[in-house]
Design a protein around this motif. Structure first.
Motif, PDB file in Angstrom:
ATOM      1  N   ASN A 405      14.204  40.930  11.985  1.00  0.00           N
ATOM      2  CA  ASN A 405      13.735  39.657  11.442  1.00  0.00           C
ATOM      3  C   ASN A 405      14.869  38.935  10.728  1.00  0.00           C
ATOM      4  O   ASN A 405      15.867  39.553  10.329  1.00  0.00           O
ATOM      5  N   LEU A 406      14.703  37.637  10.534  1.00  0.00           N
ATOM      6  CA  LEU A 406      15.765  36.778  10.003  1.00  0.00           C
ATOM      7  C   LEU A 406      16.081  37.021   8.531  1.00  0.00           C
ATOM      8  O   LEU A 406      17.060  36.473   8.018  1.00  0.00           O
ATOM      9  N   HIS A 407      15.299  37.804   7.854  1.00  0.00           N
ATOM     10  CA  HIS A 407      15.553  38.083   6.447  1.00  0.00           C
ATOM     11  C   HIS A 407      16.102  39.499   6.245  1.00  0.00           C
ATOM     12  O   HIS A 407      16.083  40.027   5.129  1.00  0.00           O
ATOM     13  N   ARG A 408      16.619  40.079   7.313  1.00  0.00           N
ATOM     14  CA  ARG A 408      17.103  41.462   7.260  1.00  0.00           C
ATOM     15  C   ARG A 408      18.582  41.535   7.656  1.00  0.00           C
ATOM     16  O   ARG A 408      19.012  40.856   8.577  1.00  0.00           O
ATOM     17  N   TRP A 409      19.322  42.403   6.937  1.00  0.00           N
ATOM     18  CA  TRP A 409      20.735  42.636   7.256  1.00  0.00           C
ATOM     19  C   TRP A 409      20.967  44.136   7.417  1.00  0.00           C
ATOM     20  O   TRP A 409      20.537  44.934   6.583  1.00  0.00           O
ATOM     21  N   GLU A 410      21.663  44.489   8.503  1.00  0.00           N
ATOM     22  CA  GLU A 410      22.038  45.875   8.761  1.00  0.00           C
ATOM     23  C   GLU A 410      23.480  45.895   9.243  1.00  0.00           C
ATOM     24  O   GLU A 410      24.036  44.863   9.615  1.00  0.00           O
ATOM     25  N   PRO A 422      19.556  49.045   4.469  1.00  0.00           N
ATOM     26  CA  PRO A 422      19.390  47.688   5.012  1.00  0.00           C
ATOM     27  C   PRO A 422      18.797  46.735   3.987  1.00  0.00           C
ATOM     28  O   PRO A 422      17.927  47.114   3.198  1.00  0.00           O
ATOM     29  N   ILE A 423      19.298  45.528   3.986  1.00  0.00           N
ATOM     30  CA  ILE A 423      18.869  44.516   3.018  1.00  0.00           C
ATOM     31  C   ILE A 423      17.725  43.710   3.620  1.00  0.00           C
ATOM     32  O   ILE A 423      17.887  43.095   4.671  1.00  0.00           O
ATOM     33  N   GLN A 424      16.575  43.737   2.974  1.00  0.00           N
ATOM     34  CA  GLN A 424      15.412  42.988   3.445  1.00  0.00           C
ATOM     35  C   GLN A 424      14.993  42.016   2.356  1.00  0.00           C
ATOM     36  O   GLN A 424      14.510  42.410   1.308  1.00  0.00           O
ATOM     37  N   LEU A 425      15.202  40.725   2.606  1.00  0.00           N
ATOM     38  CA  LEU A 425      14.812  39.703   1.654  1.00  0.00           C
ATOM     39  C   LEU A 425      13.372  39.280   1.892  1.00  0.00           C
ATOM     40  O   LEU A 425      12.811  39.503   2.969  1.00  0.00           O
ATOM     41  N   GLU A 426      12.803  38.648   0.905  1.00  0.00           N
ATOM     42  CA  GLU A 426      11.454  38.126   1.040  1.00  0.00           C
ATOM     43  C   GLU A 426      11.435  36.952   2.014  1.00  0.00           C
ATOM     44  O   GLU A 426      12.410  36.210   2.130  1.00  0.00           O
ATOM     45  N   GLU A 427      10.319  36.775   2.713  1.00  0.00           N
ATOM     46  CA  GLU A 427      10.184  35.685   3.666  1.00  0.00           C
ATOM     47  C   GLU A 427      10.338  34.316   3.014  1.00  0.00           C
ATOM     48  O   GLU A 427      10.693  33.339   3.666  1.00  0.00           O
ATOM     49  N   SER A 428      10.074  34.264   1.724  1.00  0.00           N
ATOM     50  CA  SER A 428      10.152  32.984   1.012  1.00  0.00           C
ATOM     51  C   SER A 428      11.593  32.522   0.794  1.00  0.00           C
ATOM     52  O   SER A 428      11.828  31.359   0.480  1.00  0.00           O
ATOM     53  N   GLU A 429      12.561  33.437   0.967  1.00  0.00           N
ATOM     54  CA  GLU A 429      13.962  33.055   0.771  1.00  0.00           C
ATOM     55  C   GLU A 429      14.382  32.077   1.870  1.00  0.00           C
ATOM     56  O   GLU A 429      14.094  32.291   3.050  1.00  0.00           O
ATOM     57  N   PRO A 430      15.099  31.011   1.517  1.00  0.00           N
ATOM     58  CA  PRO A 430      15.453  29.977   2.504  1.00  0.00           C
ATOM     59  C   PRO A 430      16.630  30.369   3.398  1.00  0.00           C
ATOM     60  O   PRO A 430      17.786  30.314   2.973  1.00  0.00           O
ATOM     61  N   ILE A 431      16.344  30.776   4.620  1.00  0.00           N
ATOM     62  CA  ILE A 431      17.370  31.094   5.604  1.00  0.00           C
ATOM     63  C   ILE A 431      17.370  29.968   6.639  1.00  0.00           C
ATOM     64  O   ILE A 431      16.332  29.673   7.236  1.00  0.00           O
ATOM     65  N   LEU A 432      18.530  29.341   6.862  1.00  0.00           N
ATOM     66  CA  LEU A 432      18.584  28.200   7.768  1.00  0.00           C
ATOM     67  C   LEU A 432      18.279  28.602   9.207  1.00  0.00           C
ATOM     68  O   LEU A 432      17.704  27.828   9.976  1.00  0.00           O
ATOM     69  N   GLY A 433      18.653  29.812   9.564  1.00  0.00           N
ATOM     70  CA  GLY A 433      18.418  30.278  10.930  1.00  0.00           C
ATOM     71  C   GLY A 433      19.257  31.505  11.211  1.00  0.00           C
ATOM     72  O   GLY A 433      19.658  32.215  10.287  1.00  0.00           O
ATOM     73  N   GLY A 434      19.532  31.754  12.483  1.00  0.00           N
ATOM     74  CA  GLY A 434      20.279  32.948  12.848  1.00  0.00           C
ATOM     75  C   GLY A 434      21.186  32.710  14.026  1.00  0.00           C
ATOM     76  O   GLY A 434      21.078  31.706  14.739  1.00  0.00           O
ATOM     77  N   GLN A 435      22.098  33.673  14.236  1.00  0.00           N
ATOM     78  CA  GLN A 435      23.024  33.556  15.351  1.00  0.00           C
ATOM     79  C   GLN A 435      23.356  34.927  15.926  1.00  0.00           C
ATOM     80  O   GLN A 435      23.615  35.866  15.185  1.00  0.00           O
ATOM     81  N   MET A 436      23.342  35.015  17.255  1.00  0.00           N
ATOM     82  CA  MET A 436      23.850  36.190  17.948  1.00  0.00           C
ATOM     83  C   MET A 436      25.309  35.926  18.291  1.00  0.00           C
ATOM     84  O   MET A 436      25.665  34.815  18.696  1.00  0.00           O
TER      85      MET A 436
END
Length: 810
Positions: A405-410, A422-436
């Motif tokens: 998911n977009l709020h997770r870092w591994e 792994p870092i899992q942020l709350e869904e409420s945190e503003p993430i602009l999007g993602g990139q592969m």
């Protein structure tokens, strides 16, 4: 008339299941639409149908759709302004990236809130089509759809590994097919400078750069398909190619970064950046790179010291940060937004602050954690190393990507915070999007590696956590993938003699390996087309040698194939690499699933013993092998029976035919894991009372494995763990394995308890200065019964964190 309520409910249920099943069978759209209503029946479109459009600027979309209809379904069409069976239009009531698609028994209506939204609606329509006889069937459906994330990106690295424009266009086609909005173009790095600067023509790497005409055509090609190309000029690190080409301006090769103490460099950077922006004029962004800048050599120079004094900086790092600030100013002056890799701590330094309107790609978590970037006021895009990176060494399966998911870092690297926890942020945190991001991939590996990963991550970008099951997704993907592959190479290939012809997984080219003799049948999907090929790495032309319809091979075959119509237009392109692999390995034993598979270094982790059987696929040949990692020769040991592996070793094997080595060499590193089941193995582990120990990862401390790459980390404060043995258990020996590097030592104590309230200290290592080793710290004492074991970590001589690799009790 009296109605049986049970029968009525049953009928409604059957009707619902029928409609749901029908939807899953027909709605083969990836990513799946947010709003969808399916009706009974279908629309059939046949040769000569009309594609209409309302506004003239929609004409190019209609023309592209017409060409795609022919490539995908062999259906011809006419494009004309006004009404048609398919009608394209804008709808100002829709959001910018929102589209509607309505298919009834007579017509198709596609509307979008913008030009690109209309293109997305067209793509969904093409994915829905099913060829039947002389026509195309579409389910009767109403779709209203839009993305959850505004930034949906894919990064293509062409600086490390050169790609022909034809392959780059296929990547753009893949982005368009799965509604990826941006393709970041990594144009510069240590290996090559691919942009053709007019002001500094010496920078362009020989035989590894594009022409301005090629790039301008590429931008237009992408825009026509709803994809925006974002240029990346990576500096001041990753600039070896620049320094080799023009050391008199950018600094000598060993400097590590461009010469940031030379004011001329800043003017040159501005000139080149503005040249790039002029070519990639459709992009609202410009990526300045700025990651992994090694300043060791640079900071030694007298010129650097003088520049620090002149600017009033504290050190060379301030110069590096100021470079980012100056590049950002250039981007802003040209009315674009700056993108940058996560590459600085906090918000800069005491003397240099990084502007808050720079958008940061949070990728590694080594420089700064994503929650820290957000706290410091930065907008971030998730480019988490794991699982969004595609590299020759690491590639994650589509199901793993899909469930991310977009709020997770591994991460795969054990030196980073997100590796162990792994870092899992709350869904409420503003993430602009993602990139592969696809790094260092060869041109031949590119499409085979990403065509199944991009759609999986597109679902994450488009629908967030509101995704369907992976099983449902995969059924849709299988259909859309057929369409994509036909768009880029309209040829059916039938293989015989290959070991795994339909393999789809992390190992590139596994489906193209054969053991002895193989044959391939190539059948063009479109009439009046032919396939030509080249073996010299040049692009095939209409006049290149024609590929036989049945190709028989008994050795490696690497070629570029082109599909040409009767007018000489290339309508398809493919790189093939069929490899002779005469050895089929079969490993048995108590093996472990690898945490992260390093594809370039195949590992086999096992407990106890493992066996290796080498099946020979080549007739009249033999296998020679070694167990010490050396390359086998004709004088190496002849393989005659199964190999038992009971210790760590590297196995290599080569097939010899008529005294000559042939085919791929088999190699694998066998790693014997230190596993021992004891009274703590698999038991519940928690934080001791009144401690603030991180819970995530504690299970690694009692999983039975002494694995240096899998441990619990306190993340800063002295703390510990408490294990519940579930029942009173006699204990007289405890082994504690902490992280070891030959330098550090740990201080701790261990207590036992029957009730979790009254504790007895049985191990006191509060004054320990013995360096930690892979043998661990071993303590024996008078046997006593305990249900709970508590380890209090007191001190680590290397850093504030505490690390427990394994706790064993006997």
């Amino acid at each position: 008339m009296k109605v049986n309520k049970h029968l009525l409910v049953f009928a409604i249920l059957i009707s619902f299941l029928f409609i749901k099943g029908f939807a899953q069978e027909n709605i083969s759209v990836v990513p799946y639409p947010k709003g969808i209503k399916l009706n009974n029946g279908h629309l059939n479109i046949s040769n000569g149908f009309k594609i209409g459009y309302v506004k003239k600027e929609l004409a190019p979309i209609a023309e592209l759709m017409s060409a795609d209809f022919y490539t995908l379904f062999e259906i011809t069409s006419k494009v004309k302004k006004g009404k048609g069976i398919i009608l394209l239009d804008y709808d100002t009531r829709l959001k910018e990236e929102e589209y509607s698609l309505v298919i009834n028994r007579k017509n198709v209506f596609i509307k979008g809130g913008s030009h690109k939204a209309v293109i997305m609606g067209v793509t969904s329509l093409l994915q829905l089509g099913k060829q039947q006889g002389q026509g195309v069937h579409f389910p009767l459906v109403s779709i209203k759809d839009y993305p959850s994330s505004s930034y949906r990106g894919f990064m293509l690295d062409v600086a490390r590994q050169w790609h022909n424009i034809a392959t780059v266009k296929q990547v753009i086609d893949l982005c368009r097919w799965y509604k990826i909005k941006y393709m970041q173009f990594h144009l510069t790095d240590d290996q090559s400078f691919t942009f053709p600067s007019t002001a500094y023509p010496k920078l362009a790497s020989p035989d590894r750069h594009y022409t301005l005409d090629e790039l301008k055509d590429l931008v237009a090609y992408a825009e026509a398909r709803g994809v925006t190309i974002i240029p990346e000029f990576d500096a001041p690190g990753h600039t070896q190619a620049m320094r080799k080409a023009m050391p008199e301006l950018f600094g000598e090769s060993k400097l590590g970064v461009i010469n940031l103490a030379d004011e001329r460099v800043y003017k040159a950077m501005e000139t080149i950046m503005e040249e790039m922006m002029a070519v990639f004029h459709t992009s609202p962004y410009f990526h300045i790179g700025a990651d992994e800048a090694w300043l060791g050599e640079f900071e030694k120079r007298d010129e650097t010291k003088a520049y620090i004094k002149k600017k009033g900086f504290d050190n060379a790092h301030d110069i590096y940060l100021d470079f980012m600030v100056q590049m950002h100013a250039i981007v802003k002056k040209n009315s674009k937004k700056t993108l940058i890799w996560e590459s600085f701590a906090g918000d800069g330094s005491r003397k240099v602050k990084i502007p808050k309107d720079i958008i940061v790609f949070a990728w590694e978590t080594a420089y700064q954690r994503p929650e820290s970037l957000l706290k410091n006021g930065y907008t971030i895009i998730n480019a988490s190393w794991k699982p969004t990176y595609v590299t020759p060494g690491f590639r994650w399966n589509p199901d793993y990507i899909y469930k991310w998911n977009l709020h997770r870092w591994e991460n795969h690297w054990n030196a980073t915070p997100s590796y162990h926890n792994p870092i899992q942020l709350e869904e409420s945190e503003p993430i602009l999007g993602g990139q592969m991001c696809s790094w260092e991939m060869s041109e031949e590996q590119q499409i085979p590696s990403i065509h199944q990963r991009v759609p999986a991550i597109s679902e994450v970008f488009w629908n967030g956590n509101n995704k369907s099951s992976y099983e449902d997704y995969y059924k849709r993907y299988e259909k859309t993938d057929v369409g994509y592959n036909r768009l880029i190479f309209p040829v059916t290939i039938v293989k015989q003699g290959f070991t795994e012809p339909n393999y789809e997984g992390i190992y590139y080219n596994k489906e193209n390996k054969f053991g002895d003799v193989a044959s391939l049948t190539f059948t063009p999907s479109l009439p009046n087309t032919k396939i030509t090929y080249t073996l010299d790495d040049k692009m095939p032309t209409e006049d290149s040698e024609q590929l036989p319809s049945i190709l028989k091979i008994d050795k490696d075959f690497k070629a570029k194939l082109g599909v040409f119509d009767k007018k000489g237009n290339r309508v398809g392109y493919k790189l093939v690499n069929y490899q002779l692999s005469p050895i089929l390995p079969i490993v048995k034993g108590n093996t472990l699933a690898l945490r992260d598979t390093v594809i370039s270094r195949p590992n086999v982790e096992f407990i106890g013993n493992a066996t290796l059987t080498l099946k020979l696929l080549k007739n009249d040949a033999e296998i020679r092998y070694t167990l010490d990692g050396s390359k086998p020769t004709l004088s190496s040991k002849l393989y005659t029976k199964m190999i038992t592996v009971d210790k760590p070793q590297v196995v290599k094997a080569i097939c010899f035919f008529k005294g000559e080595p042939i085919g791929l060499m088999y190699q694998a590193r066998f790693i014997k894991k230190d596993f021992e089941k004891n009274v703590t193995t698999g038991k519940k582990v928690t934080s001791p009372e009144n401690r603030n120990s991180p819970i995530y990862g504690m299970s690694k401390a009692v999983d039975g494995f002494v694995d240096k790459d899998a441990f619990w980390d306190s993340q800063g404060d002295p703390s510990g763990i408490m294990v519940d043995l579930e029942k009173p258990t006699p204990i007289k020996k405890i082994e504690l394995f902490t992280y070891w590097d030959g330098q550090r030592y740990y201080q701790y104590d261990i207590e036992l308890s029957l009730d979790g309230k009254n504790w007895t200290k049985v191990v006191d290592q509060s004054a320990n200065k013995e360096k930690a080793t892979e043998q661990g710290y071993i303590s024996q004492f008078t046997e006593q019964k305990a249900r709970y074991v508590r380890v209090n970590m007191l001190y680590n001589s290397a850093n504030p964190s505490m690390h427990i690799i394994e706790l064993r009790a006997y």
